[in-house]
Motif scaffolding. Structure first.
Motif, mmCIF file in Angstrom:
data_model
loop_
_atom_site.group_PDB
_atom_site.id
_atom_site.type_symbol
_atom_site.label_atom_id
_atom_site.label_comp_id
_atom_site.label_asym_id
_atom_site.label_seq_id
_atom_site.Cartn_x
_atom_site.Cartn_y
_atom_site.Cartn_z
ATOM 1 N N SER A 143 0.841 -1.194 0.000
ATOM 2 C CA SER A 143 0.000 0.000 0.000
ATOM 3 C C SER A 143 0.878 1.247 0.000
ATOM 4 O O SER A 143 1.177 1.830 1.047
ATOM 5 C CB SER A 143 -0.917 -0.021 1.225
ATOM 6 O OG SER A 143 -1.922 0.968 1.138
ATOM 7 N N HIS A 144 1.269 1.680 -1.195
ATOM 8 C CA HIS A 144 2.233 2.781 -1.305
ATOM 9 C C HIS A 144 1.590 4.097 -1.757
ATOM 10 O O HIS A 144 2.133 4.838 -2.560
ATOM 11 C CB HIS A 144 3.409 2.394 -2.202
ATOM 12 C CG HIS A 144 3.072 2.011 -3.617
ATOM 13 N ND1 HIS A 144 1.801 1.959 -4.109
ATOM 14 C CD2 HIS A 144 3.885 1.660 -4.649
ATOM 15 C CE1 HIS A 144 1.841 1.602 -5.373
ATOM 16 N NE2 HIS A 144 3.091 1.410 -5.728
ATOM 17 N N ASN A 145 0.408 4.352 -1.164
ATOM 18 C CA ASN A 145 -0.231 5.651 -1.400
ATOM 19 C C ASN A 145 -0.801 6.176 -0.087
ATOM 20 O O ASN A 145 -1.867 6.769 -0.038
ATOM 21 C CB ASN A 145 -1.334 5.518 -2.455
ATOM 22 C CG ASN A 145 -1.712 6.855 -3.064
ATOM 23 O OD1 ASN A 145 -0.945 7.816 -3.037
ATOM 24 N ND2 ASN A 145 -2.908 6.924 -3.639
ATOM 25 N N SER A 146 -0.053 5.977 0.999
ATOM 26 C CA SER A 146 -0.503 6.367 2.339
ATOM 27 C C SER A 146 -0.208 7.845 2.577
ATOM 28 O O SER A 146 0.743 8.212 3.269
ATOM 29 C CB SER A 146 0.186 5.494 3.393
ATOM 30 O OG SER A 146 -0.147 4.143 3.210
ATOM 31 N N ARG A 147 -1.046 8.691 2.034
ATOM 32 C CA ARG A 147 -0.816 10.143 2.089
ATOM 33 C C ARG A 147 -1.165 10.734 3.444
ATOM 34 O O ARG A 147 -0.618 11.771 3.833
ATOM 35 C CB ARG A 147 -1.617 10.842 0.987
ATOM 36 C CG ARG A 147 -1.174 10.383 -0.368
ATOM 37 C CD ARG A 147 -1.793 11.070 -1.551
ATOM 38 N NE ARG A 147 -1.150 10.477 -2.704
ATOM 39 C CZ ARG A 147 0.010 10.885 -3.226
ATOM 40 N NH1 ARG A 147 0.611 11.953 -2.710
ATOM 41 N NH2 ARG A 147 0.550 10.255 -4.242
ATOM 42 N N THR A 148 -2.092 10.110 4.127
ATOM 43 C CA THR A 148 -2.487 10.552 5.465
ATOM 44 C C THR A 148 -2.742 9.318 6.321
ATOM 45 O O THR A 148 -2.808 8.189 5.818
ATOM 46 C CB THR A 148 -3.780 11.383 5.423
ATOM 47 O OG1 THR A 148 -4.875 10.519 5.025
ATOM 48 C CG2 THR A 148 -3.670 12.541 4.432
ATOM 49 N N TRP A 178 1.867 14.929 0.810
ATOM 50 C CA TRP A 178 1.384 13.977 1.805
ATOM 51 C C TRP A 178 1.728 14.511 3.182
ATOM 52 O O TRP A 178 2.429 15.521 3.304
ATOM 53 C CB TRP A 178 1.962 12.583 1.553
ATOM 54 C CG TRP A 178 3.468 12.468 1.660
ATOM 55 C CD1 TRP A 178 4.378 13.025 0.834
ATOM 56 C CD2 TRP A 178 4.199 11.777 2.661
ATOM 57 N NE1 TRP A 178 5.656 12.717 1.252
ATOM 58 C CE2 TRP A 178 5.578 11.940 2.358
ATOM 59 C CE3 TRP A 178 3.855 10.998 3.767
ATOM 60 C CZ2 TRP A 178 6.586 11.371 3.145
ATOM 61 C CZ3 TRP A 178 4.860 10.431 4.544
ATOM 62 C CH2 TRP A 178 6.203 10.616 4.223
ATOM 63 N N ASP A 179 1.258 13.855 4.231
ATOM 64 C CA ASP A 179 1.342 14.394 5.589
ATOM 65 C C ASP A 179 2.652 14.106 6.321
ATOM 66 O O ASP A 179 2.776 14.480 7.499
ATOM 67 C CB ASP A 179 0.179 13.857 6.439
ATOM 68 C CG ASP A 179 -1.109 14.613 6.199
ATOM 69 O OD1 ASP A 179 -1.096 15.584 5.409
ATOM 70 O OD2 ASP A 179 -2.138 14.236 6.800
ATOM 71 N N GLN A 180 3.585 13.432 5.673
ATOM 72 C CA GLN A 180 4.880 13.122 6.288
ATOM 73 C C GLN A 180 4.723 12.262 7.551
ATOM 74 O O GLN A 180 5.564 12.318 8.457
ATOM 75 C CB GLN A 180 5.638 14.414 6.630
ATOM 76 C CG GLN A 180 5.750 15.409 5.478
ATOM 77 C CD GLN A 180 6.659 14.918 4.354
ATOM 78 O OE1 GLN A 180 7.723 14.373 4.615
ATOM 79 N NE2 GLN A 180 6.243 15.114 3.115
ATOM 80 N N GLN A 181 3.655 11.473 7.621
ATOM 81 C CA GLN A 181 3.386 10.686 8.824
ATOM 82 C C GLN A 181 4.081 9.320 8.812
ATOM 83 O O GLN A 181 4.104 8.629 9.836
ATOM 84 C CB GLN A 181 1.871 10.496 9.001
ATOM 85 C CG GLN A 181 1.236 9.348 8.215
ATOM 86 C CD GLN A 181 1.148 9.599 6.726
ATOM 87 O OE1 GLN A 181 1.427 10.695 6.236
ATOM 88 N NE2 GLN A 181 0.761 8.575 5.966
ATOM 89 N N TRP A 182 4.629 8.943 7.692
ATOM 90 C CA TRP A 182 5.293 7.629 7.562
ATOM 91 C C TRP A 182 6.800 7.830 7.705
ATOM 92 O O TRP A 182 7.325 8.844 7.219
ATOM 93 C CB TRP A 182 4.955 7.045 6.179
ATOM 94 C CG TRP A 182 5.513 5.675 5.918
ATOM 95 C CD1 TRP A 182 4.910 4.488 6.187
ATOM 96 C CD2 TRP A 182 6.781 5.358 5.336
ATOM 97 N NE1 TRP A 182 5.734 3.447 5.804
ATOM 98 C CE2 TRP A 182 6.889 3.956 5.282
ATOM 99 C CE3 TRP A 182 7.855 6.113 4.862
ATOM 100 C CZ2 TRP A 182 8.011 3.295 4.777
ATOM 101 C CZ3 TRP A 182 8.974 5.470 4.359
ATOM 102 C CH2 TRP A 182 9.051 4.078 4.318
#
Length: 483
Positions: A143-148, A178-182
């Motif tokens: 799952s490489h579209n985890s923007r948030t 993206w939210d830089q959460q990863w």
């Protein structure tokens, strides 16, 4: 659906809450894929709760729901070791894409940034339900579209609602805002959704092998290795290609970053030293037969011979539905044909004998070795007493499958999703009489089309606004590939 099938389905669903429920499948040809059990004709499989209790002939069980599967093959569910599930509603939008850059620019640069959380949910659930319909009971969602955070939650919920044995491999987007959460959000995901190991869903960290596609942020390194170790989760590495990845693998071995928790995806055109490093450290390998050959990734040859030469039995994967087939039958047949063509071609005009893989090999790659690739072989991948009851029942009297001579040959070369009459995950029926259970297809269809329409509207609104850095990066990838 005939009346007796409806009655049986009601009995099965009514018993689902009972952890000691008994289900007896009788009279089928059981392809266990367990080396110690082999294939058993006119056999029975007894399920107790979510587990396989017994395999044999003449089994009985008081108060069991008895299902006659005479004329059918009972086999382990397939294991898809790598699929980008969020893309499912964009299926075959680029059927003739012919290199990695074309895929990056069309899907990851233009379309991926437009996805909202609900689009992630719809795509992931659609992919998982399609997998179940085709007999895939376990699927790793890269799952490489985890923007948030919400994008990640939606993808995981899509797997949960589908009822598949799912692996959520989490990675941030390649391009766009993206939210830089990863990766720090993985700790929250671990706590919220993956608190025990005895459940249908498991968590992995996903990353790229090298920086050349999307920069150093997504490339596997000491920092990402530490995140995975702290959370006690596996690591799935995509785009493991060529000389650059080969050098990285050898370096990771030297730095102690390899091990059985690492899954190497594609593993195409790697050096002998890289293969040796993976073998010596227990790294597992996921092949993408149609992806490598059809899109033309690196040398375009799925490296099954290289894996087997180094004692690694790989798993198989679908990869991207934007360009490729969705089912495991296609992966098995493609790999079988490519390897045997390659083997004969290599010795043509000589007295040497080609080393060919068999239908049993590719079925093993699609089941038990696939489960081993994801480190789930203790739970699934074979019809073995004590394992979870993840299995499929395939009609062997269909127009395209009768008469049954060789059950493994029939599964690999004859059957298709239309022959799968039932699918079971952890002892629960997910497909029955050829139809998915508990799925409102009209509602799903409406959600899929609404998602596609919404993405198209956003694409029209944002047409031409591709970030310069993303464009430059994909140009860089093309130049590196040509070099």
């Amino acid at each position: 659906m005939t009346e007796h099938l409806l009655v049986t389905l009601k009995a099965l669903t009514a018993a689902e809450r009972d952890p000691d429920r008994l289900v007896l499948l009788t009279g089928g040809t059981v392809v266990t894929m367990d080396p110690s059990l082999g294939t058993v004709e006119r056999a029975d499989v007894l399920l107790r709760g979510d587990r396989i209790a017994e395999v044999g002939r003449g089994l009985t069980a008081a108060n069991a729901v008895v299902i006659d599967v005479s004329g059918s093959i009972v086999a382990p569910g397939f294991v898809d070791t790598h699929r980008h599930a969020w893309q499912a509603q964009m299926r075959r939008t680029i059927p003739d894409v012919d290199d990695l850059v074309g895929y990056l620019q069309s899907t990851l640069v233009r379309v991926a940034p437009l996805y909202e959380p609900h689009d992630m949910y719809v795509g992931t659930r659609l992919a998982a339900l399609t997998a179940l319909d085709g007999g895939i009971t376990t699927m790793l969602d890269f799952s490489h579209n985890s923007r948030t955070r919400e994008h990640s939650d939606a993808a995981i919920t899509g797997l949960l609602d589908a009822g598949i044995r799912g692996v959520h491999a989490s990675m941030s987007p390649h391009f766009g805002d993206w939210d830089q959460q990863w990766p720090h959000d993985l700790a929250r995901l671990r706590s919220a959704y993956f608190s025990t190991d005895d459940q249908l869903l498991t968590l992995r960290l996903a990353a790229l092998a090298t920086p050349e596609i999307a920069g150093a942020r997504l490339a596997y390194d000491h920092d990402l290795a530490r995140v995975a170790a702290d959370l006690d989760i596996g690591v799935s590495l995509d785009a493991v290609f060529g000389a650059v990845a080969s050098e990285a693998i050898v370096r990771w071995e030297r730095d102690g970053l390899l091990g059985p928790h690492i899954e190497s995806i594609h593993s195409t055109a790697l050096s002998a030293d890289a293969w040796s490093a993976m073998r010596d450290t227990g790294v597992t390998v996921s092949l993408a037969p149609t992806s490598d050959t059809q899109i033309g990734l690196e040398d375009a040859v799925p490296p099954v011979d290289e894996a087997l030469e180094h004692g690694i039995r790989p798993g198989l994967s679908v990869d991207v539905e934007v360009a490729l087939a969705s089912d495991m039958f296609t992966q098995m047949r493609t790999l079988l044909a490519v390897q045997r063509m390659r083997a004969v071609h290599a010795v043509y005009g000589t007295d040497d004998e080609p080393v060919r893989i068999t239908t049993r090999d590719v079925l093993d790659f699609a089941t038990l070795s696939g489960a081993r690739t994801l480190r789930l072989d203790d739970a699934t991948g074979s019809i073995t007493p004590g394992k979870h009851a993840d299995l499929i029942v395939v009609d062997a009297e269909g127009l395209n499958t009768m008469p049954l001579h060789d059950p493994i040959g029939t599964l690999v070369l004859g059957a298709d999703r239309g022959n799968i009459t039932s699918v079971w995950v952890a002892g629960r029926v997910r497909k029955w009489a050829g139809r998915l259970v508990g799925v409102d297809l009209d509602d799903l269809r409406a959600q899929v089309h609404d998602s596609v329409d919404s993405i198209a509207e956003r694409l029209t609104r944002d047409h031409g606004r591709m970030g310069a850095s993303a464009h430059d990066r994909t140009k860089h990838v093309r130049s590196r590939r040509r070099t």
